[in-house]
Design a protein around this motif. Structure first.
Motif, PDB file in Angstrom:
ATOM      1  N   LYS A 176       0.803  -1.223   0.000  1.00 42.38           N
ATOM      2  CA  LYS A 176       0.000   0.000   0.000  1.00 42.38           C
ATOM      3  C   LYS A 176       0.836   1.274   0.000  1.00 42.38           C
ATOM      4  CE  LYS A 176      -3.802  -2.399   2.235  1.00 42.38           C
ATOM      5  NZ  LYS A 176      -4.635  -2.547   3.442  1.00 42.38           N
ATOM      6  N   ARG A 177       2.154   1.098  -0.120  1.00 46.06           N
ATOM      7  CA  ARG A 177       2.999   2.284  -0.289  1.00 46.06           C
ATOM      8  C   ARG A 177       2.768   2.942  -1.645  1.00 46.06           C
ATOM      9  NH1 ARG A 177       9.089   0.833   0.598  1.00 46.06           N
ATOM     10  NH2 ARG A 177       9.225   3.091   0.313  1.00 46.06           N
ATOM     11  N   VAL A 178       2.238   2.171  -2.605  1.00 52.21           N
ATOM     12  CA  VAL A 178       2.034   2.681  -3.960  1.00 52.21           C
ATOM     13  C   VAL A 178       0.731   3.472  -4.021  1.00 52.21           C
ATOM     14  CG1 VAL A 178       1.855   2.086  -6.391  1.00 52.21           C
ATOM     15  CG2 VAL A 178       3.225   0.652  -4.861  1.00 52.21           C
ATOM     16  N   PRO A 179       0.774   4.749  -4.371  1.00 52.20           N
ATOM     17  CA  PRO A 179      -0.455   5.542  -4.492  1.00 52.20           C
ATOM     18  C   PRO A 179      -1.336   4.999  -5.616  1.00 52.20           C
ATOM     19  CG  PRO A 179       1.490   6.962  -4.414  1.00 52.20           C
ATOM     20  CD  PRO A 179       1.983   5.556  -4.588  1.00 52.20           C
ATOM     21  N   PRO A 180      -2.662   5.052  -5.450  1.00 52.33           N
ATOM     22  CA  PRO A 180      -3.565   4.562  -6.505  1.00 52.33           C
ATOM     23  C   PRO A 180      -3.309   5.222  -7.862  1.00 52.33           C
ATOM     24  CG  PRO A 180      -4.792   4.959  -4.480  1.00 52.33           C
ATOM     25  CD  PRO A 180      -3.405   5.486  -4.249  1.00 52.33           C
ATOM     26  N   ALA A 181      -2.924   6.492  -7.864  1.00 55.37           N
ATOM     27  CA  ALA A 181      -2.694   7.197  -9.125  1.00 55.37           C
ATOM     28  C   ALA A 181      -1.537   6.584  -9.912  1.00 55.37           C
ATOM     29  CB  ALA A 181      -2.420   8.676  -8.860  1.00 55.37           C
ATOM     30  N   LEU A 182      -0.473   6.182  -9.217  1.00 51.24           N
ATOM     31  CA  LEU A 182       0.675   5.570  -9.894  1.00 51.24           C
ATOM     32  C   LEU A 182       0.299   4.185 -10.423  1.00 51.24           C
ATOM     33  CD1 LEU A 182       3.829   6.382  -7.712  1.00 51.24           C
ATOM     34  CD2 LEU A 182       3.367   7.100 -10.066  1.00 51.24           C
ATOM     35  N   LYS A 183      -0.438   3.420  -9.625  1.00 51.64           N
ATOM     36  CA  LYS A 183      -0.857   2.086 -10.058  1.00 51.64           C
ATOM     37  C   LYS A 183      -1.762   2.189 -11.286  1.00 51.64           C
ATOM     38  CE  LYS A 183      -1.769  -0.835  -6.813  1.00 51.64           C
ATOM     39  NZ  LYS A 183      -2.456  -1.567  -5.701  1.00 51.64           N
ATOM     40  N   ALA A 184      -2.701   3.171 -11.251  1.00 51.73           N
ATOM     41  CA  ALA A 184      -3.600   3.362 -12.383  1.00 51.73           C
ATOM     42  C   ALA A 184      -2.841   3.802 -13.624  1.00 51.73           C
ATOM     43  CB  ALA A 184      -4.666   4.402 -12.026  1.00 51.73           C
ATOM     44  N   PHE A 185      -1.806   4.627 -13.443  1.00 48.32           N
ATOM     45  CA  PHE A 185      -1.002   5.094 -14.578  1.00 48.32           C
ATOM     46  C   PHE A 185      -0.284   3.917 -15.243  1.00 48.32           C
ATOM     47  CE2 PHE A 185       3.055   6.684 -16.292  1.00 48.32           C
ATOM     48  CZ  PHE A 185       2.585   7.643 -17.191  1.00 48.32           C
ATOM     49  N   LEU A 186       0.330   3.044 -14.445  1.00 53.20           N
ATOM     50  CA  LEU A 186       1.019   1.879 -15.005  1.00 53.20           C
ATOM     51  C   LEU A 186       0.037   0.966 -15.725  1.00 53.20           C
ATOM     52  CD1 LEU A 186       3.501   0.088 -15.389  1.00 53.20           C
ATOM     53  CD2 LEU A 186       3.052  -0.903 -13.137  1.00 53.20           C
ATOM     54  N   LEU A 187      -1.136   0.742 -15.135  1.00 55.99           N
ATOM     55  CA  LEU A 187      -2.146  -0.097 -15.768  1.00 55.99           C
ATOM     56  C   LEU A 187      -2.569   0.479 -17.110  1.00 55.99           C
ATOM     57  CD1 LEU A 187      -4.195  -2.434 -15.747  1.00 55.99           C
ATOM     58  CD2 LEU A 187      -5.752  -0.928 -14.493  1.00 55.99           C
ATOM     59  N   ALA A 188      -2.848   1.795 -17.149  1.00 55.75           N
ATOM     60  CA  ALA A 188      -3.295   2.429 -18.385  1.00 55.75           C
ATOM     61  C   ALA A 188      -2.219   2.360 -19.466  1.00 55.75           C
ATOM     62  CB  ALA A 188      -3.684   3.883 -18.113  1.00 55.75           C
ATOM     63  N   VAL A 189      -0.957   2.622 -19.080  1.00 54.56           N
ATOM     64  CA  VAL A 189       0.148   2.546 -20.051  1.00 54.56           C
ATOM     65  C   VAL A 189       0.273   1.124 -20.603  1.00 54.56           C
ATOM     66  CG1 VAL A 189       2.662   2.640 -20.295  1.00 54.56           C
ATOM     67  CG2 VAL A 189       1.460   4.479 -19.116  1.00 54.56           C
ATOM     68  N   ALA A 190       0.171   0.128 -19.728  1.00 52.15           N
ATOM     69  CA  ALA A 190       0.300  -1.262 -20.162  1.00 52.15           C
ATOM     70  C   ALA A 190      -0.851  -1.674 -21.065  1.00 52.15           C
ATOM     71  CB  ALA A 190       0.369  -2.182 -18.941  1.00 52.15           C
ATOM     72  N   VAL A 191      -2.061  -1.194 -20.775  1.00 46.30           N
ATOM     73  CA  VAL A 191      -3.223  -1.507 -21.605  1.00 46.30           C
ATOM     74  C   VAL A 191      -3.051  -0.918 -23.003  1.00 46.30           C
ATOM     75  CG1 VAL A 191      -5.669  -0.995 -21.946  1.00 46.30           C
ATOM     76  CG2 VAL A 191      -4.879  -1.835 -19.731  1.00 46.30           C
ATOM     77  N   VAL A 192      -2.614   0.342 -23.085  1.00 45.31           N
ATOM     78  CA  VAL A 192      -2.384   0.971 -24.389  1.00 45.31           C
ATOM     79  C   VAL A 192      -1.244   0.256 -25.122  1.00 45.31           C
ATOM     80  CG1 VAL A 192      -1.759   3.114 -25.585  1.00 45.31           C
ATOM     81  CG2 VAL A 192      -3.251   3.188 -23.587  1.00 45.31           C
ATOM     82  N   ASP A 193      -0.233  -0.159 -24.369  1.00 42.94           N
ATOM     83  CA  ASP A 193       0.865  -0.948 -24.943  1.00 42.94           C
ATOM     84  C   ASP A 193       0.327  -2.213 -25.618  1.00 42.94           C
ATOM     85  OD1 ASP A 193       3.166   0.422 -24.669  1.00 42.94           O
ATOM     86  OD2 ASP A 193       3.970  -0.711 -22.990  1.00 42.94           O
ATOM     87  N   ASP A 194      -0.571  -2.902 -24.918  1.00 40.24           N
ATOM     88  CA  ASP A 194      -1.145  -4.134 -25.472  1.00 40.24           C
ATOM     89  C   ASP A 194      -1.924  -3.836 -26.749  1.00 40.24           C
ATOM     90  OD1 ASP A 194      -0.084  -5.933 -23.755  1.00 40.24           O
ATOM     91  OD2 ASP A 194      -1.874  -6.244 -22.565  1.00 40.24           O
TER      92      ASP A 194
END
Length: 411
Positions: A151-169
């Motif tokens: 839970k050290r990871v802020p939700p905004a950073l986790k969401a950013f990585l998810l969105a980047v990875a989805v667009v990558d796919d």
């Protein structure tokens, strides 16, 4: 709303649930490495080279087991990806155009710069066809590594990585369709178009039967495979046709995504890694300076963070948008996006048919992905606040983006 109390201490489980898919991928790859460097190597290769025919006698499709895994089972993986893409576009991180602009730009930079680095190392030697190998991100692996920070990871950073990875796919899917189709047979392509028309028709009427989409998807896969287009694209097309909501207010898309998730994360992806990740260690030193190894490795561990960071800063400046975290935190996230693994191995298998090029491809993907994982984890461990300093928000979703609770629908 922010509470005034610090977060309660986390329960320190041996392994976060979100990290299990990544650990399974590594275990499958390690098992393949052990076997191809053991007396069982010949048996391993013989099994993967076994011809298997599916379909009626005399008219079925015959392929080696390895190709069934790459072109058949990975079509199910791409179906899962297609479902995730559609959900994210309709109601997820990419549903708000203004909020989606930053990760979309970051993903474009994160695909372009690694491709240019690969071409820098490999084009002159005639290996430029593999330029897309370092362009993709392995969502499950990257988010699994990120979950180790809890839970050290802020939700905004986790969401950013998810969105980047989805667009990558999404980018990887387009790349496979456009650049890794060797020949086209128009008759079978037209037949695939007719099947696609039926899929769009039942989507229009919001048919809720997943079986109907799957059966048409199998026929679509056959025609695409016969046309020369990668049959894996059938998975994405079927996923895009399954409705988010049917006429009764239920969600066939979420039902299908929830059903496929364990099969994909805990079955298909590890099996693909087991079949395509083995590297013979004898004479391995000769490949350390191979153009493909250097292009894939440096493309992932340097191209990804450079591309994502540069385009994120540019996009934030032009749009006057707020970054999801500090520069140091964003760098750590960009490094994690350099974990290519499954998608990079898949594109590498499409790009180079010559078995002698499998070793430098896999070595480059391994090196780039592992170094990216350690770099990202180290940077974020330094950049993120300590666990006892984090404040809990009432709205925070404590569930990892790719470990979803069972959707609320009627059986």
């Amino acid at each position: 709303m922010m509470t005034s109390l610090p977060q309660q201490p986390e329960k320190h489980n041996f392994l976060p649930v979100e990290a299990i898919p990544g650990v399974l991928l590594m275990a499958a790859a390690a098992s393949a490495m052990l076997i191809v460097n053991s007396p069982l190597a010949d048996l391993y290769h013989a099994i993967l080279e076994t011809n298997i025919t599916v379909g009626p006698t005399g008219g079925g499709i015959e392929m080696k087991l390895a190709y069934w895994i790459k072109n058949g089972l990975m079509a199910v993986f791409f179906l899962f990806v297609g479902l995730e893409l559609k959900r994210e576009i309709l109601e997820g991180q990419l549903s708000n155009p203004a909020a989606a602009a930053l990760p979309i730009m970051a993903a474009i930079g994160g695909m372009a710069v690694p491709a240019m680095i690969f071409l820098f190392f490999a084009k002159a030697d005639g290996y430029g066809h593999g330029w897309a190998i370092p362009a993709a991100t392995d969502i499950a692996f990257a988010l699994g590594v990120l979950s180790l920070l809890g839970k050290r990871v802020p939700p905004a950073l986790k969401a950013f990585l998810l969105a980047v990875a989805v667009v990558d796919d999404l980018g990887a899917i387009v790349i496979v369709a456009v650049f890794y189709t060797e020949h086209l047979i128009s008759l079978h392509l037209m037949q695939a178009g007719v099947v696609m028309g039926f899929l769009l028709l039942i989507n229009h009427f919001k048919v809720k039967s997943i079986t109907a989409y799957i059966l048409l998807g199998v026929v679509l896969w056959v025609f695409l495979h016969q046309s020369g287009v990668s049959g894996t694209l059938a998975g994405v097309l079927v996923g895009s046709c399954i409705p988010l909501h049917d006429a009764y207010g239920q969600s066939p898309l979420l039902r299908a995504e929830h059903s496929l998730r364990p099969w994909v994360l805990f079955g298909i992806m590890p099996l693909f890694a087991f079949a395509f990740a083995g590297v013979e260690l004898s004479g391995l030193h000769a490949y350390f300076t191979h153009p493909i190894t250097l292009g894939a490795g440096f493309g992932l561990m340097m191209g990804k963070p450079l591309g994502i960071l540069a385009t994120s800063l540019l996009a934030a400046t032009l749009m006057k948008a707020k970054l999801p975290g500090s520069m140091f935190q964003l760098l750590g996230i960009a490094c994690l996006a350099g974990i290519g693994f499954t998608m990079s191995l898949f594109i590498g298998a499409l790009a180079f048919k010559d078995p002698s090029l499998a070793t430098p491809t896999r070595l480059g993907v391994y090196a780039g992905s592992v170094i990216s994982a350690f770099l990202g984890l180290f940077i974020l461990a330094q950049a993120l606040p300590a666990a006892d300093k984090i404040m809990v928000t009432d709205e925070e979703d404590e569930t990892a983006p790719f470990i979803k609770p069972e959707p609320d629908y009627e059986a």
